[in-house]
Design a protein around this motif. Structure first.
Motif, mmCIF file in Angstrom:
data_model
loop_
_atom_site.group_PDB
_atom_site.id
_atom_site.type_symbol
_atom_site.label_atom_id
_atom_site.label_comp_id
_atom_site.label_asym_id
_atom_site.label_seq_id
_atom_site.Cartn_x
_atom_site.Cartn_y
_atom_site.Cartn_z
ATOM 1 N N ALA A 25 0.831 -1.202 0.000
ATOM 2 C CA ALA A 25 0.000 0.000 0.000
ATOM 3 C C ALA A 25 0.868 1.254 0.000
ATOM 4 O O ALA A 25 0.622 2.194 -0.762
ATOM 5 N N GLN A 26 1.895 1.261 0.828
ATOM 6 C CA GLN A 26 2.786 2.429 0.899
ATOM 7 C C GLN A 26 3.493 2.648 -0.437
ATOM 8 O O GLN A 26 3.587 3.779 -0.924
ATOM 9 N N ALA A 27 3.990 1.556 -1.040
ATOM 10 C CA ALA A 27 4.694 1.683 -2.318
ATOM 11 C C ALA A 27 3.773 2.159 -3.431
ATOM 12 O O ALA A 27 4.205 2.848 -4.361
ATOM 13 N N ALA A 28 2.490 1.803 -3.337
ATOM 14 C CA ALA A 28 1.526 2.207 -4.357
ATOM 15 C C ALA A 28 0.906 3.557 -4.077
ATOM 16 O O ALA A 28 0.147 4.081 -4.901
ATOM 17 N N GLY A 29 1.199 4.119 -2.906
ATOM 18 C CA GLY A 29 0.667 5.432 -2.561
ATOM 19 C C GLY A 29 -0.785 5.424 -2.159
ATOM 20 O O GLY A 29 -1.508 6.400 -2.394
ATOM 21 N N ILE A 30 -1.229 4.322 -1.539
ATOM 22 C CA ILE A 30 -2.609 4.241 -1.076
ATOM 23 C C ILE A 30 -2.625 3.851 0.396
ATOM 24 O O ILE A 30 -1.627 3.374 0.937
ATOM 25 N N ALA A 31 -3.775 4.036 1.037
ATOM 26 C CA ALA A 31 -3.909 3.656 2.437
ATOM 27 C C ALA A 31 -4.121 2.146 2.541
ATOM 28 O O ALA A 31 -4.708 1.539 1.643
ATOM 29 N N PRO A 32 -3.660 1.523 3.639
ATOM 30 C CA PRO A 32 -3.890 0.081 3.813
ATOM 31 C C PRO A 32 -5.353 -0.303 3.706
ATOM 32 O O PRO A 32 -5.680 -1.356 3.150
ATOM 33 N N ARG A 33 -6.241 0.536 4.222
ATOM 34 C CA ARG A 33 -7.666 0.195 4.147
ATOM 35 C C ARG A 33 -8.149 0.162 2.696
ATOM 36 O O ARG A 33 -9.055 -0.602 2.344
#
Length: 211
Positions: A25-33
């Motif tokens: 999620a961090q690498a893709a630039g999105i929140a874990p949720r």
């Protein structure tokens, strides 16, 4: 697809077990949720990459010129999909080698790979059914007579399963070794060799309505 690429990059660099869903999620630039809104587990994140390759294969079979026989269409689709530089770059093939190897050693990723393969097999059966009924089509490319039966015959499902297995096992065999993605031991040539098992399949009988 951005999430899939981020997941694949981490799996290749760090390994599957050392990568968390939160890392993807961090690498893709999105929140874990947000990640968990679309994927139940981290392994599912690379499914779009597997699916893209499978879709290129079935679309290439579908797009083969109408004058080609089914064996010719299958072979042309293999060359288009599995020859580096045509469907996927040579560098991307090396990247995919690692992902396919991981699918062979990690049960959760192997399940994703198998599910994509099963879906591709069903799609190919439908594509082949449309190709063998082409002589009965009316109204232009892709149009079907209202009375035309597009159900997939049992033997055609079998042929699609064999053709799909020919391609899948060729890619897996290549990924397990160290051969470059082009040449006699590349996935395209291995798949073309495997497709030889369909020589003599009675396509004409299916075209004329046989089961």
């Amino acid at each position: 697809m951005a999430v899939a690429r981020a997941a694949a990059g981490l799996f290749v660099r760090r390994g599957l077990r050392a990568t968390r869903a939160e890392d993807i999620a961090q690498a893709a630039g999105i929140a874990p949720r947000t990640f968990y809104r679309y994927f139940a587990v981290k392994e599912e994140a690379v499914a779009p990459l597997y699916e893209a390759g499978a879709l290129r294969w079935t679309e290439a079979v579908s797009a083969a010129p109408a004058g080609m026989s089914v064996p010719e269409a299958l072979a042309a689709a293999v060359r288009h999909t599995l020859t580096p530089g045509m469907g996927v770059s040579a560098g991307s093939w090396e990247w995919m080698r690692t992902l396919i190897r991981l699918a062979g050693s990690e049960p959760a990723l192997r399940r994703v790979w198998a599910e994509v393969g099963q879906a591709s097999e069903r799609q190919l059966a439908e594509v082949l059914a449309r190709r063998v009924t082409a002589p009965r089509r009316v109204g232009g490319p892709g149009a079907l007579d209202a009375s035309d039966n597009v159900a997939v015959p049992v033997r055609l499902r079998y042929a699609a399963a064999v053709a799909s297995a020919a391609v899948r096992t060729a890619v897996e065999a290549w990924a397990a070794g160290e051969a470059p993605p082009e040449g006699a031991q590349g996935p395209a040539e291995l798949a073309l060799g495997n497709l030889g098992c369909l020589r003599g399949f009675p396509w004409e009988e299916l075209t004329s309505g046989g089961e």
